[in-house]
Design a protein around this motif. Structure first.
Motif, short mmCIF file in Angstrom:
data_model
loop_
_atom_site.label_atom_id
_atom_site.label_comp_id
_atom_site.label_asym_id
_atom_site.label_seq_id
_atom_site.Cartn_x
_atom_site.Cartn_y
_atom_site.Cartn_z
N TYR A 31 -20.46 17.22 -77.62
CA TYR A 31 -19.26 18.09 -76.97
C TYR A 31 -19.28 19.46 -77.67
O TYR A 31 -19.14 20.79 -77.40
CB TYR A 31 -17.92 17.48 -76.80
CG TYR A 31 -17.28 18.35 -76.07
CD1 TYR A 31 -17.33 18.50 -74.73
CD2 TYR A 31 -16.11 19.27 -76.45
CE1 TYR A 31 -16.62 19.39 -73.80
CE2 TYR A 31 -15.27 20.17 -75.51
CZ TYR A 31 -15.60 20.24 -74.42
OH TYR A 31 -15.03 21.07 -73.59
N GLU A 61 -0.72 22.23 -76.62
CA GLU A 61 -2.02 21.83 -75.90
C GLU A 61 -2.51 20.41 -75.95
O GLU A 61 -2.44 19.87 -77.16
CB GLU A 61 -3.12 22.90 -76.32
CG GLU A 61 -4.33 22.70 -75.48
CD GLU A 61 -5.48 23.57 -76.24
OE1 GLU A 61 -5.04 24.73 -76.52
OE2 GLU A 61 -6.57 23.26 -75.78
N ILE A 62 -2.69 19.55 -75.16
CA ILE A 62 -3.21 18.19 -74.93
C ILE A 62 -4.46 18.00 -75.07
O ILE A 62 -5.31 18.50 -74.30
CB ILE A 62 -2.57 17.66 -73.84
CG1 ILE A 62 -1.09 17.92 -73.63
CG2 ILE A 62 -2.76 16.16 -74.04
CD1 ILE A 62 -0.18 17.84 -74.86
N GLY A 63 -5.22 17.42 -76.03
CA GLY A 63 -6.65 17.22 -76.19
C GLY A 63 -7.31 18.52 -76.38
O GLY A 63 -8.12 18.91 -75.48
N ALA A 64 -6.94 19.02 -77.32
CA ALA A 64 -7.42 20.31 -77.65
C ALA A 64 -8.99 20.72 -77.95
O ALA A 64 -9.53 21.74 -78.11
CB ALA A 64 -6.64 21.24 -78.91
N GLY A 65 -9.59 19.42 -78.25
CA GLY A 65 -11.12 19.36 -78.70
C GLY A 65 -11.28 20.17 -80.01
O GLY A 65 -10.69 20.12 -80.91
N PRO A 85 -6.86 13.89 -80.80
CA PRO A 85 -6.86 12.59 -81.31
C PRO A 85 -8.30 12.31 -82.06
O PRO A 85 -8.33 11.36 -82.79
CB PRO A 85 -6.69 11.54 -80.02
CG PRO A 85 -7.10 12.31 -78.84
CD PRO A 85 -6.93 13.73 -79.31
N GLU A 86 -9.34 12.98 -81.58
CA GLU A 86 -10.73 12.70 -81.98
C GLU A 86 -10.66 13.42 -83.41
O GLU A 86 -10.76 14.53 -83.47
CB GLU A 86 -11.75 12.83 -81.13
CG GLU A 86 -13.00 12.04 -81.27
CD GLU A 86 -13.71 12.43 -82.50
OE1 GLU A 86 -14.50 11.60 -82.96
OE2 GLU A 86 -14.00 13.63 -82.66
N LEU A 89 -13.60 16.35 -83.77
CA LEU A 89 -13.10 17.62 -82.98
C LEU A 89 -11.95 18.03 -83.45
O LEU A 89 -11.76 19.57 -83.64
CB LEU A 89 -12.89 17.18 -81.60
CG LEU A 89 -14.08 16.64 -80.70
CD1 LEU A 89 -13.79 16.20 -79.41
CD2 LEU A 89 -15.13 18.00 -80.61
N ALA A 110 -1.85 11.25 -79.23
CA ALA A 110 -2.82 11.19 -77.98
C ALA A 110 -1.45 11.52 -76.90
O ALA A 110 -0.28 11.51 -77.06
CB ALA A 110 -3.05 9.49 -77.96
N GLU A 112 -0.56 10.10 -74.65
CA GLU A 112 0.39 8.94 -73.85
C GLU A 112 1.61 8.79 -74.71
O GLU A 112 2.48 8.11 -74.36
CB GLU A 112 -0.54 7.63 -73.78
CG GLU A 112 -1.65 7.77 -72.83
CD GLU A 112 -3.03 8.12 -73.29
OE1 GLU A 112 -3.03 8.88 -74.28
OE2 GLU A 112 -3.72 7.86 -72.57
N SER A 127 -6.59 21.20 -70.27
CA SER A 127 -7.90 21.79 -69.84
C SER A 127 -9.03 20.71 -69.97
O SER A 127 -9.34 20.28 -71.20
CB SER A 127 -8.30 23.20 -70.48
OG SER A 127 -8.59 23.07 -71.91
N ARG A 134 -6.53 7.81 -71.29
CA ARG A 134 -6.46 6.30 -70.78
C ARG A 134 -5.65 6.16 -69.72
O ARG A 134 -5.79 5.41 -68.55
CB ARG A 134 -6.15 5.51 -72.03
CG ARG A 134 -7.29 5.58 -72.94
CD ARG A 134 -8.04 4.27 -73.29
NE ARG A 134 -7.27 2.96 -73.13
CZ ARG A 134 -7.76 1.93 -73.37
NH1 ARG A 134 -8.59 1.79 -73.73
NH2 ARG A 134 -6.79 0.87 -73.18
C1 LIG Z 1 -13.84 17.49 -72.57
S1 LIG Z 1 -13.00 17.36 -74.18
C2 LIG Z 1 -12.03 19.09 -73.64
C3 LIG Z 1 -11.46 19.63 -74.83
C4 LIG Z 1 -10.61 20.83 -74.77
N1 LIG Z 1 -9.52 20.67 -73.97
C5 LIG Z 1 -11.35 21.82 -73.93
O1 LIG Z 1 -10.90 22.48 -72.99
O2 LIG Z 1 -12.33 22.40 -74.42
C6 LIG Z 1 -11.83 16.17 -73.89
C7 LIG Z 1 -10.63 16.10 -74.89
O3 LIG Z 1 -9.70 15.21 -74.69
C8 LIG Z 1 -9.49 14.38 -75.81
N2 LIG Z 1 -8.88 13.25 -75.42
C9 LIG Z 1 -9.52 12.00 -75.07
N3 LIG Z 1 -8.42 10.97 -74.87
C10 LIG Z 1 -7.26 11.64 -75.20
C11 LIG Z 1 -5.80 11.22 -75.08
N4 LIG Z 1 -5.63 10.08 -74.63
N5 LIG Z 1 -5.05 12.06 -75.63
C12 LIG Z 1 -5.18 13.25 -75.77
N6 LIG Z 1 -6.43 13.85 -75.93
C13 LIG Z 1 -7.58 12.93 -75.46
C14 LIG Z 1 -11.16 14.14 -76.41
O4 LIG Z 1 -10.83 13.91 -77.72
C15 LIG Z 1 -11.42 15.72 -76.21
O5 LIG Z 1 -11.00 16.58 -77.09
#
Ligand SMILES: C[S@@+](CC[C@H](N)C(=O)[O-])C[C@H]1O[C@@H](n2cnc3c(N)ncnc32)[C@H](O)[C@@H]1O
Length: 232
Positions: A31, A61-65, A85-86, A89, A110, A112, A127, A134
Motif C-alpha cells: 500500500y 483521522e481514523i486509519g491514517a495509513g 494500527p498497523e 504504515l 483501532a 473500534e 478515507s 473489523r
Molecule cells: C486502504 S488503507 C487507507 C489509508 C488512508 N486512510 C488513506 O486514505 O490513504 C486502510 C487503512 O485502514 C487501517 N485499518 C485497518 N483496520 C483498522 C481498524 N480496525 N482501525 C483503524 N484503522 C484500521 C489500515 O491499517 C490502513 O492504514
C-alpha cells in the motif's frame, strides 16, 4: 488479519511500544508503494483536497495509513490526531506528520476502541478505511463518542456499486480471497448506509468513480461527503 486489543493510549511520538491492533506487514508495504502513485494516477490527491476543504479545529483521522491526507489539511485545522494500527504504515505516518504544515500527532489504536476522550473533536476523517475495519457499527459508535455534538465526519469511502455482475463479483471477492490479500479490505460494504444506521445525519455527499475514467474496478464505487453527529 489478527486483531488484538490495543491497550496503549500514548502516542507514537512518546516512544511507547504499542501492541499492534492490526498486523498486515506485506499489504502495508504494498500500500505504501501503490498509494503514492495513485494520488495522481487515480486522482486521489484532488479528492483529498475536496474531502478536507473548510475543516477547522481539532480533527481525528481514523486509519491514517501512511499519512497521505496530512498535506491536504487546511491551515484552520489546529490539530490532527491520526490513529493508525498497523506498525509499518504508522511509522510512515509519523514521517509524514513531521513534514505536515498543521500539527499532526500519530497514535496507535483501532477504530473500534479509540484511545481518546469523549466529545474531544470537532471533526473526524474516514478515507478508504471503513472497508477494512473489523466491526463497522462499533467503529462508528466510537466516532459518535469522540465527536462533539454537531461535529462532522468527512468521508471518502468505496463500497458496493455497479450493476448486477459487478455487485455479484464484489460479494464473491469479499467471501473468498480479497480480504486476506488486501489487509482486510472488503469491496461490497455500504459506507453511507452504515453512517446513517449509526445515527449520523448525512450532509451533502456524492457518488463517484475512482479512477473517474476507464473500466470501473470493484473498488471504484466511492462516496465523498459529509455526515454530522446530531446535536441531540
Ligand atoms: C486502504 S488503507 C487507507 C489509508 C488512508 N486512510 C488513506 O486514505 O490513504 C486502510 C487503512 O485502514 C487501517 N485499518 C485497518 N483496520 C483498522 C481498524 N480496525 N482501525 C483503524 N484503522 C484500521 C489500515 O491499517 C490502513 O492504514
Amino acid at each position: 488479519m489478527p486483531f488484538r486489543s490495543d491497550r496503549s493510549v500514548r502516542t507514537a511520538r512518546s516512544g511507547t511500544v504499542p501492541h499492534d491492533a492490526v498486523h498486515h506487514p506485506v499489504f502495508a508495504r504494498y500500500y505504501a508503494r501503490f498509494s503514492a502513485g495513485a494520488e495522481r494516477r487515480m486522482g486521489l490527491g484532488a479528492l483529498r483536497d475536496r474531502m478536507l476543504a473548510g475543516l477547522s479545529g481539532r480533527v481525528i483521522e481514523i486509519g491514517a495509513g501512511n499519512g497521505l491526507n496530512f498535506a491536504h489539511y487546511p491551515s484552520a485545522v489546529s490539530e490532527v490526531v491520526a490513529i493508525e494500527p498497523e506498525r509499518y504504515l504508522r511509522q510512515l505516518a509519523v514521517e509524514a506528520a513531521l513534514r505536515s504544515e498543521v500539527p499532526v500527532d500519530v497514535a496507535p489504536g483501532a477504530a473500534e476502541a479509540l484511545p481518546v476522550k469523549s466529545e474531544a473533536f470537532d471533526a473526524a476523517v474516514l478515507s478508504l478505511v471503513l472497508c477494512s475495519v473489523r466491526d463497522v457499527p462499533r467503529a462508528l459508535g466510537e466516532l459518535q463518542r469522540v465527536l462533539r455534538p454537531g461535529g462532522q465526519v468527512r468521508f471518502l469511502e468505496h463500497g458496493r456499486g455497479g450493476g448486477r455482475v459487478m455487485t455479484f463479483t464484489q460479494r464473491a471477492m469479499d467471501r473468498t480471497v480479497w480480504p486476506a490479500l488486501s489487509g482486510g479490505c472488503h469491496v461490497s460494504r455500504e459506507p453511507v448506509a452504515a453512517l446513517r444506521a449509526a445515527g449520523f445525519t448525512l450532509g451533502p455527499y456524492r457518488r463517484l468513480l475512482v479512477p473517474e475514467h476507464g473500466p470501473p474496478l470493484p473498488s471504484s464505487y466511492c462516496a465523498l461527503g459529509t455526515a454530522w453527529r446530531p446535536v441531540q
